[in-house]
Design an enzyme around this catalytic site. Structure first.
Site, PDB file in Angstrom:
ATOM      1  N   LYS A  29       1.113  -1.110   0.145  1.00  7.29           N
ATOM      2  CA  LYS A  29      -0.020   0.304   0.190  1.00  7.29           C
ATOM      3  C   LYS A  29       0.789   1.350   0.117  1.00  7.29           C
ATOM      4  CE  LYS A  29      -3.319  -0.333   2.635  1.00  7.29           C
ATOM      5  NZ  LYS A  29      -4.149  -0.419   3.540  1.00  7.29           N
ATOM      6  N   ARG A  99      -2.955   3.525   8.429  1.00  4.96           N
ATOM      7  CA  ARG A  99      -3.160   2.143   7.841  1.00  4.96           C
ATOM      8  C   ARG A  99      -2.479   1.206   8.048  1.00  4.96           C
ATOM      9  NH1 ARG A  99      -4.383   4.237   2.037  1.00  4.96           N
ATOM     10  NH2 ARG A  99      -5.457   2.926   1.912  1.00  4.96           N
ATOM     11  N   GLY A 108      -7.782  -6.850   4.910  1.00  3.64           N
ATOM     12  CA  GLY A 108      -9.369  -6.883   5.530  1.00  3.64           C
ATOM     13  C   GLY A 108      -8.424  -7.102   6.965  1.00  3.64           C
ATOM     14  N   MET A 110      -5.762  -6.942   8.339  1.00  9.67           N
ATOM     15  CA  MET A 110      -5.105  -6.319   9.225  1.00  9.67           C
ATOM     16  C   MET A 110      -6.374  -4.922   9.914  1.00  9.67           C
ATOM     17  SD  MET A 110      -1.117  -7.014   8.953  1.00  9.67           S
ATOM     18  CE  MET A 110      -1.432  -5.800   7.769  1.00  9.67           C
ATOM     19  N   ARG A 349      -3.400  -1.030  -6.692  1.00  8.70           N
ATOM     20  CA  ARG A 349      -2.788  -2.545  -6.087  1.00  8.70           C
ATOM     21  C   ARG A 349      -2.907  -3.439  -7.254  1.00  8.70           C
ATOM     22  NH1 ARG A 349      -6.174  -4.289  -0.800  1.00  8.70           N
ATOM     23  NH2 ARG A 349      -8.354  -4.089  -1.715  1.00  8.70           N
ATOM     24  N   HIS A 471     -15.701  -8.293   1.090  1.00 10.42           N
ATOM     25  CA  HIS A 471     -14.604  -9.263   1.214  1.00 10.42           C
ATOM     26  C   HIS A 471     -15.199 -10.819   1.087  1.00 10.42           C
ATOM     27  CE1 HIS A 471     -13.649 -12.065   3.918  1.00 10.42           C
ATOM     28  NE2 HIS A 471     -12.087 -11.194   4.461  1.00 10.42           N
ATOM     29  N   GLU A 777      12.340 -45.822  -6.822  1.00 10.92           N
ATOM     30  CA  GLU A 777      11.339 -45.504  -5.674  1.00 10.92           C
ATOM     31  C   GLU A 777      12.198 -46.254  -4.659  1.00 10.92           C
ATOM     32  OE1 GLU A 777       7.553 -47.460  -6.599  1.00 10.92           O
ATOM     33  OE2 GLU A 777       8.569 -49.100  -7.713  1.00 10.92           O
ATOM     34  N   SER A 796      12.344 -43.922 -13.728  1.00  6.24           N
ATOM     35  CA  SER A 796      11.146 -42.820 -13.111  1.00  6.24           C
ATOM     36  C   SER A 796      11.295 -42.874 -11.534  1.00  6.24           C
ATOM     37  CB  SER A 796       9.256 -43.573 -14.044  1.00  6.24           C
ATOM     38  OG  SER A 796       8.407 -43.135 -13.748  1.00  6.24           O
ATOM     39  N   THR A 799       7.685 -41.159  -6.323  1.00  6.33           N
ATOM     40  CA  THR A 799       8.818 -40.117  -5.885  1.00  6.33           C
ATOM     41  C   THR A 799       7.613 -40.506  -4.626  1.00  6.33           C
ATOM     42  OG1 THR A 799       7.497 -38.170  -6.553  1.00  6.33           O
ATOM     43  CG2 THR A 799       9.367 -38.543  -7.279  1.00  6.33           C
ATOM     44  N   ASN A 800       6.278 -40.953  -5.427  1.00  9.75           N
ATOM     45  CA  ASN A 800       5.563 -41.324  -3.457  1.00  9.75           C
ATOM     46  C   ASN A 800       6.302 -42.297  -2.964  1.00  9.75           C
ATOM     47  OD1 ASN A 800       3.930 -40.033  -4.930  1.00  9.75           O
ATOM     48  ND2 ASN A 800       2.212 -41.602  -5.219  1.00  9.75           N
ATOM     49  N   ASP A 801       6.007 -43.261  -3.416  1.00 11.66           N
ATOM     50  CA  ASP A 801       7.381 -44.742  -1.908  1.00 11.66           C
ATOM     51  C   ASP A 801       8.868 -43.889  -2.041  1.00 11.66           C
ATOM     52  OD1 ASP A 801       5.020 -46.779  -2.282  1.00 11.66           O
ATOM     53  OD2 ASP A 801       5.479 -47.504  -3.815  1.00 11.66           O
ATOM     54  N   CYS A 863       7.439 -39.799 -12.009  1.00 14.40           N
ATOM     55  CA  CYS A 863       5.482 -40.004 -12.568  1.00 14.40           C
ATOM     56  C   CYS A 863       4.597 -40.414 -11.253  1.00 14.40           C
ATOM     57  CB  CYS A 863       5.554 -41.664 -12.606  1.00 14.40           C
ATOM     58  SG  CYS A 863       6.895 -43.396 -12.067  1.00 14.40           S
ATOM     59  N   TYR A 883      11.000 -35.188 -18.439  1.00 13.01           N
ATOM     60  CA  TYR A 883       9.789 -34.999 -18.617  1.00 13.01           C
ATOM     61  C   TYR A 883       8.884 -35.340 -17.119  1.00 13.01           C
ATOM     62  CZ  TYR A 883       9.108 -40.221 -18.129  1.00 13.01           C
ATOM     63  OH  TYR A 883       9.663 -41.759 -17.587  1.00 13.01           O
TER      64      TYR A 883
HETATM   65  P1  ADP Z   1      -7.506  -1.966   3.931  1.00 15.97           P
HETATM   66  O1  ADP Z   1      -6.446  -2.475   3.919  1.00 15.97           O
HETATM   67  O2  ADP Z   1      -8.032  -3.280   4.826  1.00 15.97           O
HETATM   68  O3  ADP Z   1      -8.408  -1.882   2.519  1.00 15.97           O
HETATM   69  P2  ADP Z   1      -6.652   0.766   4.064  1.00 15.97           P
HETATM   70  O4  ADP Z   1      -6.160   1.174   4.728  1.00 15.97           O
HETATM   71  O5  ADP Z   1      -7.018   0.847   2.767  1.00 15.97           O
HETATM   72  O6  ADP Z   1      -7.606  -0.301   4.908  1.00 15.97           O
HETATM   73  O7  ADP Z   1      -8.513   1.517   4.526  1.00 15.97           O
HETATM   74  C1  ADP Z   1     -10.028   0.932   4.867  1.00 15.97           C
HETATM   75  C2  ADP Z   1     -10.619   2.560   4.211  1.00 15.97           C
HETATM   76  O8  ADP Z   1     -10.925   3.826   4.728  1.00 15.97           O
HETATM   77  C3  ADP Z   1     -10.696   2.514   2.356  1.00 15.97           C
HETATM   78  O9  ADP Z   1     -12.047   2.049   1.937  1.00 15.97           O
HETATM   79  C4  ADP Z   1     -10.092   3.338   2.789  1.00 15.97           C
HETATM   80  O10 ADP Z   1     -10.339   4.245   1.075  1.00 15.97           O
HETATM   81  C5  ADP Z   1      -9.772   4.221   3.177  1.00 15.97           C
HETATM   82  N1  ADP Z   1      -9.156   5.427   3.614  1.00 15.97           N
HETATM   83  C6  ADP Z   1      -7.906   5.163   3.914  1.00 15.97           C
HETATM   84  N2  ADP Z   1      -6.981   6.243   4.582  1.00 15.97           N
HETATM   85  C7  ADP Z   1      -7.968   7.623   4.198  1.00 15.97           C
HETATM   86  C8  ADP Z   1      -7.617   8.374   4.101  1.00 15.97           C
HETATM   87  N3  ADP Z   1      -6.906   9.065   4.473  1.00 15.97           N
HETATM   88  N4  ADP Z   1      -8.914   9.462   3.513  1.00 15.97           N
HETATM   89  C9  ADP Z   1     -10.471   8.929   3.471  1.00 15.97           C
HETATM   90  N5  ADP Z   1     -10.173   7.264   3.154  1.00 15.97           N
HETATM   91  C10 ADP Z   1      -9.748   6.682   3.436  1.00 15.97           C
HETATM   92 MG    MG Z   2      -8.002  -1.056   0.872  1.00 19.76          MG
HETATM   93 MG    MG Z   3       5.518 -47.376  -6.379  1.00 19.93          MG
END
Ligand code: ADP
Ligand code: MG
Ligand code: MG
Length: 905
Positions: A29, A99, A108, A110, A349, A471, A777, A796, A799-801, A863, A883
């Site tokens: 990020k 963030r 989602g 962390m 990303r 999600h 084997e 050949s 690799t299982n055995d 094999c 192969y």
């Molecule tokens: P995740 O990795 O779980 O997507 P993010 O750090 O991207 O978490 O943030 C969660 C949400 O908050 C995202 O929708 C992101 O766009 C929004 N967000 C994060 N920072 C800001 C910011 N500075 N201003 C407005 N929205 C933000």
């Molecule tokens: Mg995000």
């Molecule tokens: Mg065998």
């Protein structure tokens, strides 16, 4: 401490201290924010605390490296300067988000805190500056709720217990008689904040922090700490992300999508992540903030509607999509926020995608001259190709379901393919049912990161709320699961484990069918059919007389893989129909044909049993004579289908008792056929019992004790080949002797095969090309491979055995402890899934070196089941095998893996 690194990296106003290549340090990020700033994308200013600090923090009882506090203060000053606002200033406050952001995206998993810097004084400043008190208090309310959850940990660990602040919000809405948060008044929101705070005080025994700096450090610590929360750990285990990587922290000025109707927040992909099509794709919500879109709280609107609502911002977004895709040379997943018609980009990303999309995007990017063919080959995850072979619904079955009124509703087609299974409502149930061998569809109101294990266990996922970028949809696409999201007709009752669609009720365990390509949801079971690709390949059927689109993409990629790979790809097939499938997938031969599987067909088993239980050679030969024509027929079928490609046929391998009658009835029947006493027969059966059959009387040891078995098999093979030869074909059998541990063993068997070959060819008056080799084997075979090579034209690796004998580990008994070995890192991987490179791999290297030294041009393959596993295939390439051989349905995976191995060199 690792080598020197800066403690903060700033970005903003078109300048950035970081770059895209710095994702190890800045996280994905962070690196994206820096790079976007560099190339002129509008990104709110901020700074990144690198991943090294997270590692330091974890290793030093949650303390920070020296100087961090000062560095953060300085970096924050830069942001204040750019924006002309001050962090904690009551008149004109700067608000920030804190963030998380690991090297590889972990959506989602962390934590992130938004609107940080608000307190009872700054909120008034924000209200006055924005001339929008409702917005200010809405942001404040969100902040306290998020901070209390993420940083203070107010939610109880017990998931079933209600979220206390969420409860206060729901009560408030109920009392005010409103549905949506947005209908609450300023006074309501103000009250909510103070109710939240007193809840915090009473539950945690301390006050909610008012000091913005205390808030900031609390949030930074929580984000670093979230690297080690349970769901992040579970996620890393599932996706093999090393635990020591750590997360970066991004502190960034807030922009607001919740300032009114000229504001919005959303997510967009530069291409359709389900199909790979190049078209605007994504979702947004007007007057909303951050997670609202992803969390599935409100079902968002399609991005194409943004063109009408905010045309200027829409155009700018499309331009930025093109720019980012060109710049990163890859499909992007972009988070954006519009504040008063002004577009801000908050994240970019590499977009997660289905196997279909992965294939299509890779090929299209080559056509668009953005990437090379080599890059395209490296972009597609080999295992993802499995999805292309996933079933679709039988059209008739679907029509009938529709006519019978079994269509329950429609959601969004979030993960293509068809799935049918039994309904479960909880992730844990999906896991338990799946362990029992049931196919299940996991149905949730919306999924959360806690559900990933259950999603993994389910055939398909169905949610009642949430959009294409929710999600559930995101994770399903990544896992390659069939998914229908946001099917709003469905009402779910988790406690009673039922769902309702108007008058219809479905309970846990009822059958349900979902179509992840159209979004349709049906009650009951619907028959599934092979995928489009399989239909073209196997049934030679194509829609409207044309080959399907997806097939064309597939064959293009396969052609490139064929041109690139060095490894040959063969298949393991025991029957003509399997051989036909393999041939359709472009197999270059058969690497393993197990003759014993043929013994179980029809009433052949009686003849096999007679042979095993015969008193002497004469008796055995009598029984073998019955088997001969059947085996000849089988071999003729397979050799005929494979044309002039090599077909490696293994002589009888398993311990004989595997074929014996087990029940009294079976013994009685056999006794009658053989004309012997029941008692005598069951004694004989008992005598054949072995304590450790895997290491017992099996493999070439059978052929050595009973040469007439090898003789009969050789005769069947050569008669089949000679008949084909007479019919004008050019078959190429390779006779493979199993479980050889010494040169002499192979020599004895080889003499028999050569003799029978010569006799048979003479009798038929034709010549057949053939070769004789062995399966490697046993560890001993590896150590004396040079001697064995004198008798073998090919090796050949079985690799299982070889894995069982090298590790002294029985695959059938390892289930009790092997998983915990892998979990605790005693072994890097399950050695039956991916080759144990250090042990088994070392033996293979020895065998290859010794074998090739003694015999030039010795052909070598594998094999074992590892032959279809991408990482093992890469290893096979590296150690110089000729192969790999795998099951017919993994041929495409093996070809792509082999091409990737060749490119990675
Ligand atoms: P995740 O990795 O779980 O997507 P993010 O750090 O991207 O978490 O943030 C969660 C949400 O908050 C995202 O929708 C992101 O766009 C929004 N967000 C994060 N920072 C800001 C910011 N500075 N201003 C407005 N929205 C933000
Ligand atoms: Mg995000
Ligand atoms: Mg065998």
């Amino acid at each position: 401490m690792p080598k020197k690194y800066q403690l903060t990296y700033s970005f903003g106003a078109g300048k950035a201290q970081g770059r895209a290549e710095m994702r190890e340090r800045l996280g994905g990020k962070g690196a994206g924010l820096h790079e976007m700033t560099r190339i002129g994308v509008p990104v709110p200013p901020g700074f990144t605390i690198p991943t090294e600090v997270c590692s330091y923090f974890s290793a030093h009882q949650k303390r920070y490296p020296k100087g961090l506090e000062k560095a953060v203060a300085v970096a924050l000053k830069d942001v204040e300067k750019i924006l002309g606002r001050v962090f904690g200033d009551p008149a004109n406050p700067l608000l920030v988000s804190v963030r998380s952001g690991a090297r590889d995206s972990m959506p989602g998993m962390m934590d992130t805190v938004l609107n940080l810097g608000l307190n009872d004084r700054t909120v008034d400043g924000l209200a006055a500056r924005s001339k929008n008190p409702r917005f200010a208090f809405d942001s404040y309310r969100r902040f306290v709720q998020m901070y209390a959850d993420v940083v203070l940990g107010i939610k109880s660990k017990d998931k079933s217990a209600a979220d206390p602040l969420g409860q206060i919000l729901d009560d408030k809405k109920l009392r005010r008689g409103v549905q949506e948060d947005s209908e609450l008044t300023v006074a309501d929101l103000r009250e909510l904040v103070s109710e939240y705070k007193s809840e915090v005080r009473s539950r945690l025994g301390k006050d909610f922090p008012e000091d913005p700096y205390e808030q900031l450090w609390g949030a930074i610590g929580a984000v670093f700490g979230s690297w080690n929360n349970d769901r992040a750990i579970a996620y890393r285990e599932l996706y093999r992300i090393p635990h020591q990587w750590g997360t970066a922290v991004n502190v960034q000025a807030m922009v607001f999508g919740n300032l009114g109707d000229r504001c919005a927040t959303g997510v967009t992909f530069t291409r359709d992540p389900a199909t790979g099509e190049k078209r605007p794709y994504g979702e947004f919500l007007v007057n909303a903030q951050g997670e609202d879109v992803v969390a599935g709280i409100r079902t968002p609107r399609s991005i194409t509607e943004l063109r009408q609502v905010m045309p200027k911002a829409f155009d700018q977004l499309r331009r930025i999509c093109r720019l980012l895709e060109k710049h990163f040379r890859e499909m992007q997943d972009i988070e954006f926020t519009i504040e008063d018609d002004h577009l801000w980009v908050l994240q970019t990303r590499t977009g997660k995608r289905t196997g279909f999309a992965s294939l299509r995007i890779a090929v299209d990017l080559v056509t668009e001259r953005i990437i090379s063919r080599q890059e395209a080959l490296l972009r597609v995850e080999p295992d993802q190709l499995n999805q292309l072979l996933r079933p679709i619904f039988d059209r008739k079955g679907k029509e009938i379901a529709q006519q019978e009124g079994r269509l329950l509703g429609r959601g969004l087609p979030a993960g293509p393919g068809a799935a049918t299974g039994r309904l479960v409502f909880h992730a844990e149930d999906a896991v338990t049912w799946n362990n029992r061998g049931e196919h299940v569809i996991l149905c949730r109101i919306e999924t959360s990161p806690d559900d990933i294990r259950g999603m993994d266990a389910a055939q398909g996922i169905l949610t009642a709320r949430g959009g294409m970028t929710s999600h559930a949809a995101l994770v399903a696409r990544q896992m390659g699961k069939v998914c229908v999201a946001g099917c709003e007709a469905i009402q779910i009752d988790y406690t009673r484990r039922v769902l309702h669609v108007e008058q219809t009720e479905l309970r846990e365990g009822d059958w349900i069918s979902i179509d992840g390509s159209t979004g349709a949801v049906f009650r009951g079971e619907i028959q599934t059919l092979p995928s489009e690709i399989l239909q073209v390949l196997l049934l030679n059927r194509s829609r409207d007389g044309r080959q399907s689109n997806i097939y064309q993409y597939f064959s293009k990629l396969m052609k490139w893989a064929d041109q690139t790979r060095k490894l040959g790809v063969r298949t393991n097939a025991d029957q003509p129909d399997q051989a036909a499938i393999a041939k359709a997938f472009g197999s270059e031969g058969i690497g393993l044909c197990r003759t014993e599987h043929m013994f179980f067909q029809g009433d052949r088993i009686q003849a096999v049993r007679e042979m095993i239980l015969a008193d002497d050679e004469t008796g055995r030969r009598r029984a073998l004579a019955k088997l001969l024509p059947m085996q000849r027929q089988d071999f003729k079928g397979i050799l005929g289908i494979m044309g002039n490609l090599p077909v490696t046929i293994r002589t009888l391998d398993p311990p004989l008792h595997e074929f014996l009658p087990k029940t009294d009835a079976e013994i009685q029947e056999l006794a009658q056929v053989m004309g012997v006493e029941v008692g005598t027969l069951s004694n004989k059966v008992n005598v054949l019992h072995e304590f450790n059959p895997m290491l017992g009387h099996r493999g070439c040891r059978l052929g050595i004790s009973y040469p007439e078995i090898t003789e009969m098999q050789a005769q069947a093979i050569f008669e089949a080949a000679c008949e084909l030869r007479r019919e004008g074909q050019n078959p190429f059998p390779e006779i493979m002797i199993p479980l050889v541990g010494s040169r002499q063993e192979l020599h004895e068997q080889r003499v028999i095969v050569d003799r029978v070959a010569a006799e048979t060819m003479k009798r038929f008056g034709v010549k057949v090309r053939y070769s004789i080799g062995t399966m490697i084997e046993l560890p001993r075979a590896c150590m004396v491979a040079d001697e064995i090579a004198e008798e073998a034209e090919f090796f050949s690796f079985g690799t299982n055995d070889l894995t069982q004998t090298c590790l002294g580990l029985s695959r059938d008994d390892a289930g009790r402890f092997l998983p915990s070995y892998v979990l605790h890192g005693l072994l890097p991987d399950d050695p039956f899934v991916s080759i144990d490179r250090d042990g088994v791999g070392a033996l293979m290297r020895i065998a290859i070196a010794k074998g090739r030294r003694r015999r030039k041009g010795l052909e070598m393959g594998i094999c074992g089941e590892h032959g279809g596993e991408p990482r093992s295939i890469e290893f096979c390439h590296r150690i110089g095998l000729d192969y790999v051989s795998c099951s017919p349905y993994r041929i495409a995976i093996a070809k792509l893996s082999a091409a990737q191995a060749a490119l990675r060199k």
